[in-house]
Design a protein around this motif. Sequence first.
Motif, PDB file in Angstrom:
ATOM      1  N   GLN A 150       0.830  -1.207   0.000  1.00 24.54           N
ATOM      2  CA  GLN A 150       0.000   0.000   0.000  1.00 24.54           C
ATOM      3  C   GLN A 150       0.864   1.258   0.000  1.00 24.54           C
ATOM      4  O   GLN A 150       1.792   1.377   0.799  1.00 24.54           O
ATOM      5  CB  GLN A 150      -0.907   0.009   1.230  1.00 24.54           C
ATOM      6  CG  GLN A 150      -1.836  -1.183   1.324  1.00 24.54           C
ATOM      7  CD  GLN A 150      -2.810  -1.254   0.161  1.00 24.54           C
ATOM      8  OE1 GLN A 150      -3.485  -0.267  -0.153  1.00 24.54           O
ATOM      9  NE2 GLN A 150      -2.884  -2.412  -0.475  1.00 24.54           N
ATOM     10  N   VAL A 151       0.550   2.186  -0.884  1.00 24.44           N
ATOM     11  CA  VAL A 151       1.278   3.446  -0.958  1.00 24.44           C
ATOM     12  C   VAL A 151       0.936   4.305   0.249  1.00 24.44           C
ATOM     13  O   VAL A 151      -0.235   4.574   0.526  1.00 24.44           O
ATOM     14  CB  VAL A 151       0.934   4.200  -2.258  1.00 24.44           C
ATOM     15  CG1 VAL A 151       1.559   5.590  -2.248  1.00 24.44           C
ATOM     16  CG2 VAL A 151       1.409   3.409  -3.470  1.00 24.44           C
ATOM     17  N   THR A 166      -7.055  11.187  -7.606  1.00 24.40           N
ATOM     18  CA  THR A 166      -6.350   9.938  -7.898  1.00 24.40           C
ATOM     19  C   THR A 166      -4.876  10.110  -7.558  1.00 24.40           C
ATOM     20  O   THR A 166      -4.311  11.197  -7.712  1.00 24.40           O
ATOM     21  CB  THR A 166      -6.474   9.530  -9.375  1.00 24.40           C
ATOM     22  OG1 THR A 166      -5.816  10.514 -10.197  1.00 24.40           O
ATOM     23  CG2 THR A 166      -7.934   9.433  -9.790  1.00 24.40           C
ATOM     24  N   HIS A 167      -4.248   9.030  -7.097  1.00 19.41           N
ATOM     25  CA  HIS A 167      -2.814   9.099  -6.815  1.00 19.41           C
ATOM     26  C   HIS A 167      -2.211   7.698  -6.787  1.00 19.41           C
ATOM     27  O   HIS A 167      -2.846   6.734  -6.387  1.00 19.41           O
ATOM     28  CB  HIS A 167      -2.521   9.822  -5.497  1.00 19.41           C
ATOM     29  CG  HIS A 167      -3.376   9.369  -4.344  1.00 19.41           C
ATOM     30  ND1 HIS A 167      -3.199   8.166  -3.686  1.00 19.41           N
ATOM     31  CD2 HIS A 167      -4.415   9.988  -3.732  1.00 19.41           C
ATOM     32  CE1 HIS A 167      -4.092   8.058  -2.728  1.00 19.41           C
ATOM     33  NE2 HIS A 167      -4.845   9.144  -2.727  1.00 19.41           N
ATOM     34  N   ASP A 168      -0.966   7.620  -7.249  1.00 20.95           N
ATOM     35  CA  ASP A 168      -0.216   6.368  -7.242  1.00 20.95           C
ATOM     36  C   ASP A 168       1.262   6.703  -7.360  1.00 20.95           C
ATOM     37  O   ASP A 168       1.628   7.818  -7.767  1.00 20.95           O
ATOM     38  CB  ASP A 168      -0.643   5.469  -8.404  1.00 20.95           C
ATOM     39  CG  ASP A 168      -0.220   4.011  -8.213  1.00 20.95           C
ATOM     40  OD1 ASP A 168       0.291   3.679  -7.120  1.00 20.95           O
ATOM     41  OD2 ASP A 168      -0.415   3.212  -9.141  1.00 20.95           O
TER      42      ASP A 168
END
Length: 411
Positions: A135-136, A284-286
């Motif tokens: 998990q980020v 959104t983010h990754d």
Amino acid sequence: MARDRRQTTAGRSVLTVLTAFGVLAGAALAGAAPAGAVPLGRRVAPGVTYRQFDIEEAAGRAHAHLLTVDLNNPHVRLDLLYPGSVAARATVSNLADSAGAVAGVNGDFFNISETQHPGVEATGATVGPAIAGGQVLKAAVPKAQRFGPSLPPGTTTTDVLGVGTDGRARLDRLTLSGSVGTPEGEFPLKGLNQYALPQNSVGAFTSRWGSVSRERATCGTDTDRAGACSEDTYEVKVRGGEVVSASDTPGSGSIPADTTVLVGREQGAQQLRQLSAGDEVTVTHDLVAATAKVPYRFAIGGYPVLRGGRPLSGLDDNTSAVRTVVGFADDGHRMLLLALDGAAAYRTGMTIAEEADLMDGLGASDAFNLDGGGSSEMVTRDTGAGSVTVRNHPSGGSERPVPNGIGVFSS
């Protein structure tokens, strides 16, 4: 010529290590190791071995504590140790015991103080990216906002050491990819659970951040960590895909799991001011890897000092200190985690250049420097014990609370 000198240094260190292995085979060097230190080569768990030895470096004698971890063993894995939120700290021993790790070392550099911004709370958050259990958790702060010694040429705050879902360790870079979608259009997300945001940007804070104030994220500039805090800020809370509240100043307090807090500075603040309660917002983010083709189960920030068996150019060969470094061999399947002892007799430590040479001499193909000084620490658990033991002397006289570390786990 510089390369020749490093080769000589590496040869000297390795010879001393081998000699020390012989000396310490029966018992720890008298007065060298803290109470409870274990003999050389003791098995911590299947695939995990702990040993200690002396090293002669330019500034004097250092004492090293080394964990060797076989990632080919299906019962062994590495993961991030952290206290449940990005902006929180705990001692390595507490982190390891809470997570059930059999061993561990301290991790990334972090926002330890805010003497340059009076009245602003230090967050305790790390510099680089972090992934735990796949998990980020967070992305990297801008390079100019980094805490810690100067980075070697060609390195950046996005550098990580990680272990992929294939069980192999790598050096890589993880950069944030994200966006904020609003009724007026879409704009890029430039931060995720970071103690510092780029100027003119918007960053996201989630429940993984913790309860510490988000004000520090709007302080400093893209060229100066000590730069003034922005006077143009705005914060928006998004819950269930809708704006629920807004404020002119970044707030504090725990963030619910269904809520994202967007913090903007300068142009980013102006973008957020266009939003009103009830507006639909998509965040959104990754983290995107520069080289790995498989997802990371675990990743931690720091900076590389050895690549493909060669020390990076421009490594500091002047400043000696107590240090923590991790490396890998056998195509990323054998890990080496090393922490120096901070006892008075060894506190001179070693330089970054000497650190790279030592890891090369120990067989690592690649190595990665972590936070040092009073943060440097190694813990291991004795067979049958319910908790870990601190194996080195922390240079500050006691364990320093840190935001993360590397845990060794055995099933």
